[in-house]
Scaffold this motif. Structure first.
Motif, PDB file in Angstrom:
ATOM      1  N   SER A 207      64.146  18.840 -36.887  1.00  0.00           N
ATOM      2  CA  SER A 207      63.897  17.632 -36.110  1.00  0.00           C
ATOM      3  C   SER A 207      62.428  17.245 -36.066  1.00  0.00           C
ATOM      4  O   SER A 207      62.087  16.057 -36.078  1.00  0.00           O
ATOM      5  N   SER A 208      61.524  18.212 -36.043  1.00  0.00           N
ATOM      6  CA  SER A 208      60.108  17.897 -35.948  1.00  0.00           C
ATOM      7  C   SER A 208      59.572  17.253 -37.228  1.00  0.00           C
ATOM      8  O   SER A 208      58.533  16.589 -37.204  1.00  0.00           O
ATOM      9  N   ARG A 209      60.279  17.445 -38.332  1.00  0.00           N
ATOM     10  CA  ARG A 209      59.823  16.913 -39.615  1.00  0.00           C
ATOM     11  C   ARG A 209      60.739  15.815 -40.144  1.00  0.00           C
ATOM     12  O   ARG A 209      60.666  15.457 -41.324  1.00  0.00           O
ATOM     13  N   THR A 210      61.574  15.237 -39.284  1.00  0.00           N
ATOM     14  CA  THR A 210      62.533  14.241 -39.751  1.00  0.00           C
ATOM     15  C   THR A 210      61.851  13.060 -40.428  1.00  0.00           C
ATOM     16  O   THR A 210      62.232  12.651 -41.531  1.00  0.00           O
ATOM     17  N   LEU A 211      60.837  12.494 -39.791  1.00  0.00           N
ATOM     18  CA  LEU A 211      60.152  11.342 -40.368  1.00  0.00           C
ATOM     19  C   LEU A 211      59.456  11.711 -41.673  1.00  0.00           C
ATOM     20  O   LEU A 211      59.439  10.924 -42.622  1.00  0.00           O
ATOM     21  N   VAL A 212      58.887  12.906 -41.712  1.00  0.00           N
ATOM     22  CA  VAL A 212      58.232  13.362 -42.944  1.00  0.00           C
ATOM     23  C   VAL A 212      59.264  13.475 -44.062  1.00  0.00           C
ATOM     24  O   VAL A 212      59.027  13.031 -45.201  1.00  0.00           O
TER      25      VAL A 212
END
Length: 253
Positions: A207-212
């Motif tokens: 979830s913390s890297r979804t946009l990445v």
């Protein structure tokens, strides 16, 4: 099983001349075969994750290196759906997906892979205030490397999986089977690009890297969109995975 004509445009651009209409549009259980291939690959991935969630803790207690390698098995198994679908209902991987890059694929893939790295590092920098340094850094990878200290064979194996096997498997599923299925149903190319990128991010459950991950997926998909071939997106994905793999190889030596 029935057959139906294939729409022109994006899907046809990815097919070699001489491909039969029946193979391109073959339906299985009322759906295009590539969609079923995608679902088989995705379902197998989740099933293996459940199995390995039970197996890996015990394995790690006895052999941490084997546990790390086994953790990649569900990802590599993603290719199972496209392979099965192509063999049973398509014309074979080379004609259905073009996974082996040619010179044009290499050029486009190198450019899009480099763009993916720039996008990833840029978004990571922007998101640090939200998620913190550790969540978006390579600290988890460094933790794994410290646990594998001295396991040179395992480190090299993991690096090879990251650069070769994982990109090929993920791209066959996302930019291969799913892309082909959506194109068959006349989904606009830009929407295919977005949908495959979002599902690519979902696949990684981070979830913390979804946009990445969405940004990286857009770059990989751009390579597929430009060339009409999965080989280009495989190259882009491999380029993107090279820096962490290089870090692993440094740990091996």
């Amino acid at each position: 099983m029935s057959h139906r004509g294939e729409p022109g445009g994006q899907e046809d651009a990815a097919l070699p001349s001489g491909s039969s209409e029946s193979s391109r549009a073959r339906l299985v259980f009322g759906a295009h075969w590539a969609l079923l291939a995608f679902l088989i690959g995705l379902g197998g991935y989740h099933l293996l994750n459940v199995v390995f969630a039970v197996i890996l803790p015990g394995t790690a207690e006895n052999d941490f290196g084997s546990a790390v390698v086994l953790a990649f098995v569900p990802t590599v198994a993603l290719a199972g759906g496209p392979v099965i679908g192509s063999l049973l209902w398509g014309e074979g991987l080379p004609r259905d997906f073009h996974p082996l890059p040619n010179r044009h694929d290499l050029r486009v893939g190198l450019f899009c892979g480099s763009a993916a790295l720039v996008v990833a590092y840029g978004l990571t920098w922007l998101l640090r205030p939200v998620y913190g340094d550790r969540e978006l850094s390579d600290a988890p990878l460094r933790d794994v490397l410290s646990g594998l200290h001295g396991s040179t064979v395992v480190l090299i194996t993991v690096a090879v999986i990251m650069v070769l096997a994982a990109p090929l498997a993920e791209e066959l599923l996302m930019r291969g089977a799913l892309w082909r299925a959506l194109a068959h149903y006349r989904v606009p190319p830009w929407a295919v690009l977005v949908v495959t990128s979002v599902l690519f991010a979902y696949l990684h459950t981070d979830s913390s890297r979804t946009l990445v991950l969405v940004g990286q997926g857009l770059a990989f998909g751009a390579a597929r969109l430009i060339t009409g071939r999965v080989g280009a997106s495989v190259v882009a994905h491999a380029v993107n995975n090279t820096p962490p793999a290089a870090l692993i190889l440094v740990g091996a030596w």
